[in-house]
Scaffold this motif. Structure first.
Motif, short mmCIF file in Angstrom:
data_model
loop_
_atom_site.label_atom_id
_atom_site.label_comp_id
_atom_site.label_asym_id
_atom_site.label_seq_id
_atom_site.Cartn_x
_atom_site.Cartn_y
_atom_site.Cartn_z
N LYS A 175 0.80 -1.23 0.00
CA LYS A 175 0.00 0.00 0.00
C LYS A 175 0.84 1.28 0.00
O LYS A 175 1.69 1.45 0.87
CB LYS A 175 -0.97 0.01 1.20
CG LYS A 175 -2.09 -1.00 1.04
CD LYS A 175 -3.18 -0.79 2.09
CE LYS A 175 -4.10 -1.99 2.20
NZ LYS A 175 -4.80 -2.36 0.98
N THR A 176 0.58 2.12 -0.95
CA THR A 176 1.19 3.44 -1.20
C THR A 176 2.59 3.40 -1.81
O THR A 176 3.12 4.43 -2.20
CB THR A 176 1.27 4.37 0.05
OG1 THR A 176 2.42 3.99 0.84
CG2 THR A 176 0.03 4.34 0.90
N MET A 177 3.21 2.20 -1.92
CA MET A 177 4.62 2.14 -2.31
C MET A 177 4.80 1.73 -3.78
O MET A 177 4.30 0.69 -4.21
CB MET A 177 5.34 1.12 -1.43
CG MET A 177 5.35 1.43 0.05
SD MET A 177 6.50 2.73 0.50
CE MET A 177 8.06 1.89 0.28
N SER A 178 5.55 2.53 -4.54
CA SER A 178 5.88 2.15 -5.91
C SER A 178 7.02 1.13 -5.87
O SER A 178 7.70 0.96 -4.85
CB SER A 178 6.32 3.37 -6.71
OG SER A 178 7.58 3.82 -6.23
N LYS A 179 7.23 0.47 -6.99
CA LYS A 179 8.33 -0.49 -7.09
C LYS A 179 9.67 0.19 -6.78
O LYS A 179 10.51 -0.37 -6.07
CB LYS A 179 8.35 -1.07 -8.51
CG LYS A 179 9.59 -1.87 -8.80
CD LYS A 179 9.84 -1.97 -10.28
CE LYS A 179 11.15 -2.66 -10.54
NZ LYS A 179 11.27 -3.13 -11.91
N GLU A 180 9.84 1.40 -7.30
CA GLU A 180 11.11 2.11 -7.11
C GLU A 180 11.33 2.39 -5.61
O GLU A 180 12.45 2.28 -5.11
CB GLU A 180 11.13 3.42 -7.90
CG GLU A 180 11.24 3.25 -9.41
CD GLU A 180 10.00 2.66 -10.07
OE1 GLU A 180 8.88 2.78 -9.50
OE2 GLU A 180 10.13 2.05 -11.14
N GLY A 202 1.47 -13.50 -15.26
CA GLY A 202 1.82 -13.80 -13.86
C GLY A 202 1.95 -12.54 -13.01
O GLY A 202 1.98 -11.41 -13.52
N LEU A 203 2.03 -12.77 -11.69
CA LEU A 203 1.99 -11.66 -10.73
C LEU A 203 3.22 -10.74 -10.83
O LEU A 203 3.09 -9.52 -10.73
CB LEU A 203 1.85 -12.22 -9.31
CG LEU A 203 1.66 -11.23 -8.16
CD1 LEU A 203 0.45 -10.32 -8.40
CD2 LEU A 203 1.48 -11.97 -6.84
N HIS A 204 4.39 -11.32 -11.08
CA HIS A 204 5.59 -10.49 -11.18
C HIS A 204 5.42 -9.45 -12.28
O HIS A 204 5.65 -8.25 -12.08
CB HIS A 204 6.83 -11.34 -11.50
CG HIS A 204 7.29 -12.21 -10.37
ND1 HIS A 204 6.81 -13.48 -10.17
CD2 HIS A 204 8.21 -12.00 -9.39
CE1 HIS A 204 7.41 -14.01 -9.11
NE2 HIS A 204 8.27 -13.13 -8.62
N LYS A 205 4.99 -9.93 -13.44
CA LYS A 205 4.86 -9.03 -14.60
C LYS A 205 3.72 -8.04 -14.36
O LYS A 205 3.85 -6.84 -14.64
CB LYS A 205 4.61 -9.89 -15.84
CG LYS A 205 4.65 -9.12 -17.12
CD LYS A 205 4.95 -10.01 -18.30
CE LYS A 205 4.97 -9.16 -19.56
NZ LYS A 205 4.28 -9.84 -20.67
N PHE A 206 2.61 -8.57 -13.83
CA PHE A 206 1.41 -7.74 -13.61
C PHE A 206 1.75 -6.52 -12.76
O PHE A 206 1.35 -5.41 -13.06
CB PHE A 206 0.35 -8.62 -12.92
CG PHE A 206 -0.97 -7.95 -12.69
CD1 PHE A 206 -1.70 -7.41 -13.73
CD2 PHE A 206 -1.52 -7.90 -11.40
CE1 PHE A 206 -2.95 -6.82 -13.51
CE2 PHE A 206 -2.75 -7.31 -11.17
CZ PHE A 206 -3.46 -6.77 -12.23
N MET A 207 2.53 -6.75 -11.67
CA MET A 207 2.80 -5.62 -10.77
C MET A 207 4.18 -5.02 -10.96
O MET A 207 4.59 -4.17 -10.17
CB MET A 207 2.57 -6.04 -9.31
CG MET A 207 3.47 -7.13 -8.78
SD MET A 207 2.99 -7.65 -7.09
CE MET A 207 3.41 -6.20 -6.12
N ASN A 208 4.87 -5.44 -12.02
CA ASN A 208 6.18 -4.87 -12.33
C ASN A 208 7.19 -5.04 -11.20
O ASN A 208 7.89 -4.11 -10.83
CB ASN A 208 6.02 -3.37 -12.70
CG ASN A 208 7.32 -2.75 -13.16
OD1 ASN A 208 8.16 -3.42 -13.78
ND2 ASN A 208 7.52 -1.47 -12.85
N LYS A 262 11.60 -9.19 -8.44
CA LYS A 262 12.29 -9.90 -7.34
C LYS A 262 11.32 -10.94 -6.75
O LYS A 262 10.18 -11.03 -7.18
CB LYS A 262 12.71 -8.88 -6.28
CG LYS A 262 13.94 -8.07 -6.71
CD LYS A 262 14.28 -7.03 -5.68
CE LYS A 262 15.57 -6.36 -6.00
NZ LYS A 262 16.75 -7.05 -5.42
N PRO A 263 11.79 -11.70 -5.76
CA PRO A 263 10.94 -12.77 -5.23
C PRO A 263 9.59 -12.31 -4.68
O PRO A 263 9.47 -11.21 -4.12
CB PRO A 263 11.80 -13.37 -4.12
CG PRO A 263 13.21 -13.06 -4.49
CD PRO A 263 13.15 -11.73 -5.17
N ILE A 264 8.59 -13.18 -4.84
CA ILE A 264 7.26 -12.98 -4.26
C ILE A 264 6.87 -14.26 -3.52
O ILE A 264 7.11 -15.36 -4.01
CB ILE A 264 6.18 -12.70 -5.34
CG1 ILE A 264 6.48 -11.40 -6.10
CG2 ILE A 264 4.78 -12.65 -4.72
CD1 ILE A 264 5.49 -11.10 -7.23
#
Ligand code: PRF
Length: 374
Positions: free
Chosen positions: A43-48, A79-85, A88-90
Motif C-alpha cells: 500500500k502506497t509504495m511504488s516499485k522504485e 503472472g503476478l511479477h509481470k502484472f505488478m512490475n 524480485k521474489p514474491i
C-alpha cells in the motif's frame, strides 16, 4: 528432486542465523522482513520506493487476488511479477488465514472452506487444491500450504483434529502442486501454544519434507500472550530442518521480531508497519510515536533522528503531522515508507550483528531503548 528455493547458512550466533535464500527471482539475505502486498501492491509504495528501502521479497495474497482481479486473469497477463512490475521474489499466502479471519462468513469442512466474499457477499469455496492452483496461476516464488489457523487461545481439544486436518490438507497440496520446478512450497506448523502439539504438527509435516523448500510457524500472534509466543518459538524453531528457511507468519513488532530471530527465525511479514502508518503511528528507536499528537505541531525534527531513510532526511514531524491531520495522501506515503524502512533496516542490522557474533547484545540494547528503559 532439486527444490526451486534453497537456503544457505552463512553465520550463526547462538540460535540466530544469517543466511541467503535463493529463489527463481533472485537471492534474499536473511533474516528478512517482507512487506505485505495483499492486493498486488504494498500500500502506497511504488516499485522504485520498495527497491529504495531495500525490500528483497514481498508478499501477495491468494484470497484477495482470487476475488479481484482473479488469478486466471493475472496468469493470462503473464503472472503476478509481470502484472505488478516486480521482478524480485514474491511469496503468496494460501488464503487459509484470510478466509478464517472472516469469522461467521465461513464454514470449514474436510473438503475445504466455504465462505462469502467480504466485498459483495458472493459465495465461494477454496480447497487445498484450489489454493495451490491459484498460487500456480499467480506464479509466486514461494507457495504456502493451505492450513487452518485456530484462534490463539484454542483448547487442545480444538487444535488436535485441526492439526490432523491441516496435515491431510498438506498432502493434498503437495499432490496438487503443478510447478514443483519453479515454485517452492513451504509447510506451515500449527499447534497453538502447546509444545507437544507443535511437535505433532512438525512430525506429521516432516514426513513430506522432500517436498518442502521451507517451514513456516503459523498460528502465533493471534491473540495469545507474548510470553506464550516466545516460549513456543524457543521450543519449535530449532527443531525445524536446519538447512531450510524458517518463516514466522504475521509478526511485525520490532521487539517480537528480534526475539524471533534469536530463536532461529529467518523470515517475517506483517501488515502492521503500513497499517500503523496509515493511522499516523511510526516506529522510532525510542518506541512508537503518534505523529498526530499536538506535541509535534512545531517539531522540525525528523520522525526518527537517527534514521537515514529518505523521509527522515527530507521531512519534519510538523509537516508530516499536518499532512496526516488533513488526510493528504502524501502523509500516508511518507509514514508507510519510513515504517517499512525501519523494519527492513532492523533485520539488516540484526544480520550484521549475527555475522559479528554480537546479536544478543544488539538485541538487548535495542529493546532497552525501544521500551524506554535506558
Ligand atoms: N497461516 C497462514 N497465514 C498466516 C498465519 C497462519 O497461521 C498467520 C498467523 N500469525 C498469519 N498469516 N496461512
Amino acid at each position: 528432486m532439486k527444490l526451486p528455493v534453497t537456503y544457505k547458512i552463512e553465520d550463526k550466533d547462538g540460535k540466530a542465523r544469517a543466511g541467503v535464500i535463493t529463489t527463481p527471482h533472485g537471492e534474499i539475505e536473511t533474516p528478512v522482513f517482507m512487506p505485505v502486498g495483499t492486493q498486488a501492491t504494498v500500500k502506497t509504495m511504488s516499485k522504485e520506493e520498495l527497491l529504495d528501502i531495500g525490500s528483497e521479497i514481498i508478499l501477495g495474497n491468494t484470497y484477495h487476488l482470487y476475488l479481484r482481479p482473479n488469478d486466471e486473469l493475472i496468469a493470462r497477463l503473464g503472472g503476478l511479477h509481470k502484472f505488478m512490475n516486480w521482478d524480485k521474489p514474491i511469496l503468496t499466502d494460501s488464503g487459509g488465514f484470510q478466509v478464517f479471519s472472516l469469522g461467521s462468513l465461513r464454514k470449514i469442512k474436510e473438503e475445504g472452506v466455504y465462505f462469502s466474499s467480504h466485498i459483495d457477499g458472493s459465495k465461494h469455496f477454496i480447497s487445498p487444491e484450489k489454493s495451490i492452483q491459484i498460487q500456480n496461476n499467480l506464479g509466486s516464488d514461494i507457495v504456502m500450504l493451505f492450513d487452518e489457523c485456530p484462534p490463539g487461545l484454542s483448547t487442545r481439544e480444538y487444535i488436535i483434529p485441526s492439526i490432523e486436518r491441516t496435515t491431510r490438507w498438506a498432502k493434498r497440496c503437495v499432490e496438487a502442486h503443478q510447478k514443483k520446478d519453479s515454485q517452492g512450497l513451504f509447510a506451515i506448523v500449527q499447534g497453538g501454544i502447546y509444545e507437544d502439539l507443535r511437535q505433532k504438527s512438525l512430525d506429521e509435516l516432516s514426513q513430506m519434507d522432500e517436498n518442502f523448500s521451507g517451514y513456516a510457524i503459523g498460528g502465533l500472534a493471534v491473540g495469545e500472550p507474548r510470553e506464550d509466543m516466545y516460549r513456543i518459538l524457543d521450543y519449535i524453531v530449532e527443531k525445524c530442518p536446519e538447512e531450510k528457511p524458517r518463516y514466522l507468519m504475521g509478526v511485525g513488532e520490532p521487539v517480537d521480531m528480534l526475539n524471533a530471530v534469536e530463536s532461529g527465525i529467518d523470515m517475517m511479514d506483517c501488515v502492521q508497519p503500513t497499517r500503523l502508518a496509515r493511522h499516523g503511528t511510526v516506529f522510532t528507536k525510542d518506541g512508537r510515536l503518534v505523529i498526530k499528537s499536538e506535541r509535534y505541531k512545531e517539531d522540525t525534527k525528523p520522525l526518527d533522528e537517527e534514521c537515514d531513510c529518505y523521509v527522515c532526511k527530507n521531512y519534519s514531524r510538523a509537516y508530516i503531522r499536518h499532512l496526516i491531520k488533513v488526510q493528504e495522501v502524501l502523509g500516508l506515503r511518507l509514514t508507510s515508507y519510513h515504517n517499512l524502512y525501519f523494519l527492513i533496516k532492523l533485520m539488516k542490522d540484526a544480520r550484521k550483528a549475527i555475522k559479528e557474533k554480537r546479536f544478543k547484545e544488539f538485541k538487548e540494547k535495542f529493546i532497552q531503548r525501544y521500551e524506554g528503559k535506558e
